[in-house]
Design a protein around this motif. Structure first.
Motif, PDB file in Angstrom:
ATOM      1  N   GLU A  15      42.545  11.802  28.728  1.00 55.05           N
ATOM      2  CA  GLU A  15      41.859  12.049  27.452  1.00 55.05           C
ATOM      3  C   GLU A  15      40.420  12.508  27.688  1.00 55.05           C
ATOM      4  O   GLU A  15      39.898  13.344  26.980  1.00 55.05           O
ATOM      5  N   LYS A  16      39.802  11.899  28.687  1.00 56.10           N
ATOM      6  CA  LYS A  16      38.384  12.195  28.911  1.00 56.10           C
ATOM      7  C   LYS A  16      38.177  13.305  29.934  1.00 56.10           C
ATOM      8  O   LYS A  16      37.052  13.594  30.311  1.00 56.10           O
ATOM      9  N   GLN A  17      39.275  13.897  30.382  1.00 56.97           N
ATOM     10  CA  GLN A  17      39.196  14.892  31.438  1.00 56.97           C
ATOM     11  C   GLN A  17      38.229  16.018  31.104  1.00 56.97           C
ATOM     12  O   GLN A  17      37.415  16.422  31.921  1.00 56.97           O
ATOM     13  N   GLU A  18      38.302  16.492  29.846  1.00 59.12           N
ATOM     14  CA  GLU A  18      37.462  17.606  29.449  1.00 59.12           C
ATOM     15  C   GLU A  18      35.987  17.227  29.524  1.00 59.12           C
ATOM     16  O   GLU A  18      35.168  17.995  30.030  1.00 59.12           O
ATOM     17  N   ALA A  19      35.677  16.023  29.035  1.00 63.88           N
ATOM     18  CA  ALA A  19      34.287  15.565  29.085  1.00 63.88           C
ATOM     19  C   ALA A  19      33.827  15.402  30.524  1.00 63.88           C
ATOM     20  O   ALA A  19      32.683  15.715  30.874  1.00 63.88           O
ATOM     21  N   LEU A  20      34.752  14.927  31.397  1.00 64.06           N
ATOM     22  CA  LEU A  20      34.403  14.742  32.811  1.00 64.06           C
ATOM     23  C   LEU A  20      34.139  16.091  33.471  1.00 64.06           C
ATOM     24  O   LEU A  20      33.231  16.234  34.270  1.00 64.06           O
ATOM     25  N   GLU A  21      34.961  17.088  33.094  1.00 59.55           N
ATOM     26  CA  GLU A  21      34.802  18.404  33.711  1.00 59.55           C
ATOM     27  C   GLU A  21      33.478  19.051  33.370  1.00 59.55           C
ATOM     28  O   GLU A  21      32.913  19.787  34.159  1.00 59.55           O
ATOM     29  N   LYS A  22      32.961  18.735  32.185  1.00 59.94           N
ATOM     30  CA  LYS A  22      31.661  19.307  31.798  1.00 59.94           C
ATOM     31  C   LYS A  22      30.547  18.795  32.704  1.00 59.94           C
ATOM     32  O   LYS A  22      29.548  19.452  32.916  1.00 59.94           O
ATOM     33  N   ARG A  23      30.745  17.577  33.221  1.00 61.69           N
ATOM     34  CA  ARG A  23      29.723  17.005  34.102  1.00 61.69           C
ATOM     35  C   ARG A  23      29.864  17.486  35.546  1.00 61.69           C
ATOM     36  O   ARG A  23      28.955  17.343  36.334  1.00 61.69           O
ATOM     37  N   SER A  24      31.048  17.992  35.866  1.00 54.24           N
ATOM     38  CA  SER A  24      31.283  18.407  37.250  1.00 54.24           C
ATOM     39  C   SER A  24      30.554  19.712  37.538  1.00 54.24           C
ATOM     40  O   SER A  24      30.554  20.635  36.724  1.00 54.24           O
ATOM     41  N   ILE A  25      29.912  19.795  38.727  1.00 53.46           N
ATOM     42  CA  ILE A  25      29.160  21.021  39.042  1.00 53.46           C
ATOM     43  C   ILE A  25      29.956  21.954  39.941  1.00 53.46           C
ATOM     44  O   ILE A  25      29.498  23.031  40.283  1.00 53.46           O
ATOM     45  N   GLU A  26      31.153  21.528  40.297  1.00 42.21           N
ATOM     46  CA  GLU A  26      31.955  22.337  41.210  1.00 42.21           C
ATOM     47  C   GLU A  26      32.366  23.673  40.595  1.00 42.21           C
ATOM     48  O   GLU A  26      32.885  23.726  39.480  1.00 42.21           O
ATOM     49  N   GLY A  27      32.104  24.742  41.314  1.00 42.52           N
ATOM     50  CA  GLY A  27      32.528  26.067  40.871  1.00 42.52           C
ATOM     51  C   GLY A  27      31.773  26.601  39.671  1.00 42.52           C
ATOM     52  O   GLY A  27      32.211  27.539  39.034  1.00 42.52           O
ATOM     53  N   LYS A  28      30.643  25.976  39.342  1.00 41.67           N
ATOM     54  CA  LYS A  28      29.874  26.458  38.192  1.00 41.67           C
ATOM     55  C   LYS A  28      28.518  26.960  38.655  1.00 41.67           C
ATOM     56  O   LYS A  28      27.880  26.321  39.496  1.00 41.67           O
ATOM     57  N   ASP A  29      28.100  28.112  38.113  1.00 42.41           N
ATOM     58  CA  ASP A  29      26.825  28.647  38.581  1.00 42.41           C
ATOM     59  C   ASP A  29      25.671  28.337  37.631  1.00 42.41           C
ATOM     60  O   ASP A  29      24.528  28.553  37.963  1.00 42.41           O
ATOM     61  N   CYS A  30      25.953  27.833  36.445  1.00 38.95           N
ATOM     62  CA  CYS A  30      24.882  27.537  35.493  1.00 38.95           C
ATOM     63  C   CYS A  30      24.767  26.032  35.303  1.00 38.95           C
ATOM     64  O   CYS A  30      25.784  25.336  35.251  1.00 38.95           O
ATOM     65  N   ARG A  31      23.549  25.566  35.196  1.00 40.07           N
ATOM     66  CA  ARG A  31      23.367  24.126  34.990  1.00 40.07           C
ATOM     67  C   ARG A  31      22.365  23.828  33.894  1.00 40.07           C
ATOM     68  O   ARG A  31      21.336  24.489  33.784  1.00 40.07           O
ATOM     69  N   ILE A  32      22.682  22.835  33.107  1.00 35.58           N
ATOM     70  CA  ILE A  32      21.723  22.318  32.127  1.00 35.58           C
ATOM     71  C   ILE A  32      21.442  20.885  32.568  1.00 35.58           C
ATOM     72  O   ILE A  32      22.351  20.066  32.641  1.00 35.58           O
ATOM     73  N   ILE A  33      20.195  20.620  32.901  1.00 41.72           N
ATOM     74  CA  ILE A  33      19.847  19.278  33.391  1.00 41.72           C
ATOM     75  C   ILE A  33      18.954  18.605  32.354  1.00 41.72           C
ATOM     76  O   ILE A  33      17.884  19.115  32.011  1.00 41.72           O
ATOM     77  N   ILE A  34      19.429  17.490  31.858  1.00 41.22           N
ATOM     78  CA  ILE A  34      18.701  16.833  30.766  1.00 41.22           C
ATOM     79  C   ILE A  34      17.925  15.629  31.298  1.00 41.22           C
ATOM     80  O   ILE A  34      18.478  14.783  32.010  1.00 41.22           O
ATOM     81  N   GLY A  35      16.668  15.571  30.985  1.00 41.73           N
ATOM     82  CA  GLY A  35      15.813  14.456  31.426  1.00 41.73           C
ATOM     83  C   GLY A  35      16.156  13.207  30.631  1.00 41.73           C
ATOM     84  O   GLY A  35      15.883  13.126  29.440  1.00 41.73           O
ATOM     85  N   MET A  36      16.812  12.256  31.296  1.00 42.87           N
ATOM     86  CA  MET A  36      17.233  11.048  30.593  1.00 42.87           C
ATOM     87  C   MET A  36      16.506   9.820  31.148  1.00 42.87           C
ATOM     88  O   MET A  36      17.120   8.773  31.378  1.00 42.87           O
TER      89      MET A  36
END
Lengths: 134, 179
Positions: A15-36
């Motif tokens: 169920e949470k796979q999609e949300a987990l994939e958004k956090r994964s940086i593998e194979g992605k060239d763009c990143r949004i890094i949020i100061g938490m």
């Protein structure tokens, strides 16, 4: 709380796979890094994070990873967000509320134009690599 | 400073990982008479001579921690169990492995609190050197077991924060359902 079985855990992960994939940086060239850091969270960084997640969903953008980090040192303009895109300079945006988050996705990520009125910093040259940390 | 039983568990299991254990079993057993923890590993083991020195706070394995001359883990644990009417026993064989068992008397006022079981188990299961770690938690009538290999089979890479969060949720549900 009811005792979860391994099968239920597997289902929960699916169920949470999609949300987990958004956090994964593998194979992605763009990143949004949020100061938490605590400063960011107090200023509404959680809302910023969930807005980014839902806008990426709405726009069906798959090549962007969303990750979080601690305080970026710009506490006076929290929530802060760093956006790293190939062929564009890495930028730190400040005072990113839900509306600005939408604007960043539309203009910076899709339109490849910097959102200049919320640009506060670029990472100091002495702490980034020549390629902008990519 | 150790304030909870889970702190000792973490320390003893970490010793096992550092001794290159690939199969580690941790059992936490809670009865009315005793709270017992057993950690069995298949690490490099200890010789008789090392076993004699292991409870000495001013002795540590050479080269294990650079710049550190003391090894306080087991000696603090020994002190704590003695104080709380329990005991610490060690059994070890070079090349075969080590078993550390320690108990606390639940009725003793000096028995430390149990501590944060969920976070401790999560930390141990996510340790990159954990190998095939099995953690069992038993009360008199109930219990559960966490098998690292099985959990990785369900969740995948445990170093990913999202998976770790699900693991924590899973352990918390097991712990909350304990009677």
């Amino acid at each position: 709380m009811a005792k979860m079985t391994l099968e239920e855990l597997r289902k929960l992960r699916e169920e949470k796979q999609e949300a987990l994939e958004k956090r994964s940086i593998e194979g992605k060239d763009c990143r949004i890094i949020i100061g938490m850091g605590t400063c960011g969270i107090a200023a509404g960084a959680k809302e910023t994070l969930s807005t980014f997640l839902s806008v990426l969903d709405e726009e069906k953008i798959k090549h962007v990873a969303i990750t979080q980090t601690g305080c970026m040192g710009l506490c006076y303009v929290e929530p802060t967000v760093e956006v790293i895109l190939p062929d564009m300079p890495p930028v730190i945006y400040g005072k990113v509320d839900a509306d600005v988050a939408r604007k960043i996705v539309k203009e910076h990520i899709l339109g490849k134009r910097l959102v200049t009125d919320h640009m506060f910093d670029r990472p100091a040259a002495d702490i980034i690599k020549q390629d902008g940390g990519r | 400073m150790h304030i909870a039983i889970t702190d000792y568990v973490l320390e003893v299991v970490q010793n096992a990982f550092e001794a290159n254990s690939t199969e580690t079993r941790v059992v936490l057993q809670e009865t009315a008479e005793a709270f017992a923890v057993t950690v069995t590993d298949n690490g490099k083991g200890m010789s008789e001579e090392v076993m004699k020195r292991v409870l000495d706070p001013f002795s540590t394995e050479e080269g294990k921690h650079p710049h550190r001359k003391v090894g306080l883990g087991l000696s603090f644990l020994n002190q704590a169990t003695e104080l709380a009417g329990g005991e610490l026993t060690l059994r070890s064989e070079v090349g075969v492995g080590t078993t550390v068992r320690f108990t606390f008397d639940p009725a003793s006022i000096d028995t430390p609190p149990l501590g944060d079981v969920v976070s401790t188990f999560m930390t141990l299961l996510a340790h990159p050197k954990a190998g095939s770690l099995v953690i069992e938690r038993k009360t008199e009538t109930d219990g559960y077991a966490l098998d690292r290999k099985e959990l990785i089979g369900v969740l995948g890479d445990l170093e990913m924060s999202g998976n770790l969060h699900l693991l924590k949720e899973y352990i918390a549900s097991q712990e909350a359902a304990l009677s």
